[in-house]
Structure formats: structure tokens, C-alpha cells
Scaffold this motif. Structure first.
Motif, PDB file in Angstrom:
ATOM      1  N   CYS A  69       0.840  -1.201   0.000  1.00 16.99           N
ATOM      2  CA  CYS A  69       0.000   0.000   0.000  1.00 16.99           C
ATOM      3  C   CYS A  69       0.878   1.257   0.000  1.00 16.99           C
ATOM      4  N   GLU A 117      -2.753   5.686   0.510  1.00 19.93           N
ATOM      5  CA  GLU A 117      -3.753   4.678   0.860  1.00 19.93           C
ATOM      6  C   GLU A 117      -3.770   4.413   2.369  1.00 19.93           C
ATOM      7  N   ARG A 118      -2.615   4.441   2.999  1.00 18.00           N
ATOM      8  CA  ARG A 118      -2.552   4.224   4.446  1.00 18.00           C
ATOM      9  C   ARG A 118      -3.206   5.391   5.186  1.00 18.00           C
TER      10      ARG A 118
END
Length: 398
Positions: free
Chosen positions: A309, A313-314
Motif C-alpha cells: 500500500c 492509501e494508508r
């Protein structure tokens, strides 16, 4: 004067003698009558005694005759049982093999299948309800009772020896066979299960297989909307399965798989949410069934995807759910190795992801070995075709 007195004296003496004589005669008559009465009574006693004795002997003889009759019948039954014992093994074997009702009826006519009954002694009144069984036996009768197990066996023999057909089990076995196919017939499992949905939609074993059938249909569907519909329906039935039986490992496993499939058609928020559901239910499936290689392979895929990721996205995951999912390449590698340990040469894709993990960890020589191992597995399923494409790309990068 003296003569008159003498004459009176003589007459008085004669009158006294006559009175004494009459008294003696009367006494003898009375004694004779008493003797006759006594003799008659004695004779009556002697005549009544033998009559009573004869009556008692007759009753004893009747009882002895009834007892002898019962003993003779018992001897006949014991003899019949002895004759039947050599054939006992054959009778038991025939019953286990489930012969037809006609054979059973024929065997029932043999002495071995004769039902013992209670015999009553002739000429003796039936025992009252208050008497015990020991008292009845002491009177000369005997009781042979069937045990509960013998009664059950007799009832079973009257019924045809046919095992009921478990329609649900037959349906589940057919669904499993279709799922194991590699061609288009694999997708037929869905229609097969849907035909019996109204009958078994409250059974966990049916519902998780229905969810799996939707996953198979998803793989063979060509339309985007059809794929999404299969994923949505499969997830719904997977959830119903684990709600009925929360301890069903397969229910958790296929619910997780359908969550993963549906994430490809959802928004970013729902995709992350399905990712959390995927991980939680895979962990539960592994807890309930720790020797299933599929669960470790899927968990390895999840860990590898999370490790790849991006920072954005995190941050999105942290914003939506407070804590982003966390996993490393090493976590993914351990799960892929566990699947290989449980089932060597588990799948072509498992070797491909092992090669990816070793490449990311800087172990290119081991990654090459995994690629070589993947090459030895033939391409059979659609998943194998996808694995072969990624393998070709990975080998080129090494």
C-alpha cells in the motif's frame, strides 16, 4: 299283731327288690343306647377321614401333573434353541447385510425367532395383581420376558432393511464435485444449489457452499455487473452461514473470499472496510481449522497487498477507520511458506508469491528457485493462467 307286722315287712322287701331290678334294667338300656351313639359317631369319624385324604391327594396330583407339563414344554423350547444356535452366526450376518423383508419373515419362523410366552398352570387360579413374580414362579409357572433390545430387534425386522436417503448430503456431494471441476461445468454448481434453496436455506453446510458457488460463477462471468452481482450475493449467503453456525471454518473462509472479490467493485471506503472483514474472518477460519492451506495462502495475499500500500492509501485508511491495516512482506512470506508446508506444491500462484516475497527481501537466487518450481506446475485452471502471466513477468525482472 306280730303276724301283720311280718307280712308288711315281707311285702316291703319284695317291693324294694322289684324297684332295684327295674332300676338295673333302666340303667342297662341307657348304657346300651349311649354305646350305640358312640359307635355311630366313631364310625362316622372313620368314614370321613379317608374321604378328606383322597381329596388332598387328588389336588397334589393335579399340581404335579401341571408342573410336569410345564417342564416338558420347557425342555422342548431349550432343545429348539440348541438346534438354532449353530445357525446364529449366519442369521446375524444376513441381518447386517440387510436381506429383504421376505427373507426376514422366513427366518422369523425358525425356532430362534420364536417369541417365548408365559405359561399358566392348568387347574390353578391365576395369581392376583398383588402377587410378585417370585410368588407366581413358586406356584409352578414361569415367565420368559423379552428385553427392550430384543423387542427393538423384532420391530426392526418387521421393517424393510433400507437406509433413508439423505437428500441434503447427496446435494452437497454433487456441489463439491462440480467445484472440483476445472472447466465451465464448475459454474453449474450455482444452479444446482439454487434449485433446492427453499428446502435447505437454513443449513450452514448448504449456505457456505452456495457462497462458494457464487465465487465460482464470478470467475466465469464475463460481464462487469454480473461479476459484482455474484460477489454481492455470495457475501450475503456467506454471512448467513456464519450467523447460523459461528464455528464453521468454511463459512468464515468463503465469507472472507467474497469480501475480497467485492472490494474490486466498491468505493475506496468500502474497499478498506472489506479488507478488514477479509482479515478478521480469515483469522477465525485459521483458528477453527488450522490445517487448511487455502486460508494461509489467502492471508499471505492479504499481507502482501497491505505491504504494498502507498502512503496515501494508508492515510485514507487511518482517516476512515482510525488505524490502518498493518502487515509486512515477511508476514506474507511466512503464510505462503505455511501453505507449502501443509500441502507441498499447493498451487502455481503460491510459488509465484513466494518468488515475489524473496525478490522484495533481496533474495533473488531463492526467488529464482521459486519461479522454477512454479514452472513445473501445469496450467489447468483460470487461476493458473493468471499465475503464468505474472510468472513470465517476474522471471523477466529477475
Amino acid at each position: 299283731m306280730a303276724q301283720a307286722d311280718s307280712r308288711a315287712l315281707v311285702l316291703g322287701a319284695l317291693a324294694g327288690a322289684a324297684g332295684i331290678s327295674l332300676a338295673i334294667v333302666y340303667f342297662r338300656k341307657v348304657k346300651a343306647s349311649d354305646g350305640r351313639v358312640l359307635n355311630q359317631r366313631s364310625i362316622g369319624d372313620y368314614t370321613d377321614g379317608p374321604l378328606c385324604l383322597q381329596t388332598g391327594q387328588a389336588e397334589v396330583l393335579d399340581r404335579l401333573g401341571a408342573l410336569i407339563h410345564c417342564v416338558s414344554e420347557l425342555k422342548e423350547e431349550v432343545k429348539a434353541l440348541k438346534d438354532a444356535l449353530p445357525h446364529l452366526q449366519d442369521n446375524v450376518r444376513d441381518q447386517l447385510r440387510g436381506r429383504s423383508a421376505e427373507d426376514i419373515s422366513a427366518r422369523r419362523a425358525s425356532p430362534l425367532h420364536r417369541t417365548p410366552t408365559r405359561r399358566k398352570r392348568s387347574g390353578v387360579p391365576a395369581r392376583s395383581e398383588g402377587q410378585s413374580s417370585e410368588e407366581a414362579e413358586s406356584e409352578g409357572g414361569y415367565i420368559t420376558a423379552l428385553t427392550d433390545s430384543e423387542e427393538d430387534e423384532s420391530d426392526d425386522e418387521r421393517k424393510p432393511q433400507q437406509e433413508p436417503v439423505d437428500e441434503l448430503m447427496a446435494l452437497l456431494q454433487k456441489a463439491d464435485r462440480l467445484h472440483s471441476c476445472n472447466g465451465p461445468e464448475k459454474a453449474q454448481g450455482l444452479s444446482t444449489l439454487l434449485e433446492r434453496k427453499e428446502e435447505f436455506d437454513q443449513r450452514c453446510q448448504y449456505l457456505w457452499r452456495l457462497a462458494r458457488a457464487y465465487a465460482d460463477a464470478h470467475d466465469f462471468a464475463s460481464d462487469h455487473l454480473e461479476k459484482k452481482s455474484c460477489a454481492e450475493n455470495g457475501k450475503k449467503y456467506g454471512k448467513e452461514a456464519i450467523s447460523i453456525n459461528p464455528l464453521c471454518a468454511e463459512g468464515h473462509q468463503w465469507y472472507a473470499i467474497l469480501c475480497g472479490l467485492l472490494s474490486d467493485y466498491e468505493s475506496v471506503q468500502n474497499k478498506i472496510k472489506n479488507g478488514y472483514l477479509f482479515k478478521d474472518h480469515l483469522d477465525k477460519a485459521i483458528e477453527l481449522k488450522p490445517e487448511d492451506p487455502l486460508s494461509y495462502y489467502l492471508l499471505g495475499r492479504w499481507c502482501y497487498a497491505v505491504s504494498q500500500c502507498t502512503w496515501i492509501e494508508r492515510k485514507i485508511a487511518a482517516t476512515l477507520f482510525g488505524e490502518p491495516p498493518s502487515a509486512t512482506v515477511q508476514d506474507a512470506l511466512q503464510n505462503f511458506l505455511k501453505a507449502e508446508e501443509i500441502s507441498p506444491k499447493y498451487s502455481k500462484f503460491n510459488y509465484v508469491f513466494l518468488a515475489k516475497c524473496y525478490k522484495d527481501l533481496g533474495q533473488r537466487s531463492v526467488a529464482q528457485q521459486m519461479c522454477d518450481a512454479a514452472t513445473t506446475i501445469s496450467v489447468v485452471t483460470k487461476e493458473d493462467e493468471e499465475a503464468q502471466k505474472e510468472l513470465d513477468s517476474l522471471v523477466a525482472s529477475l
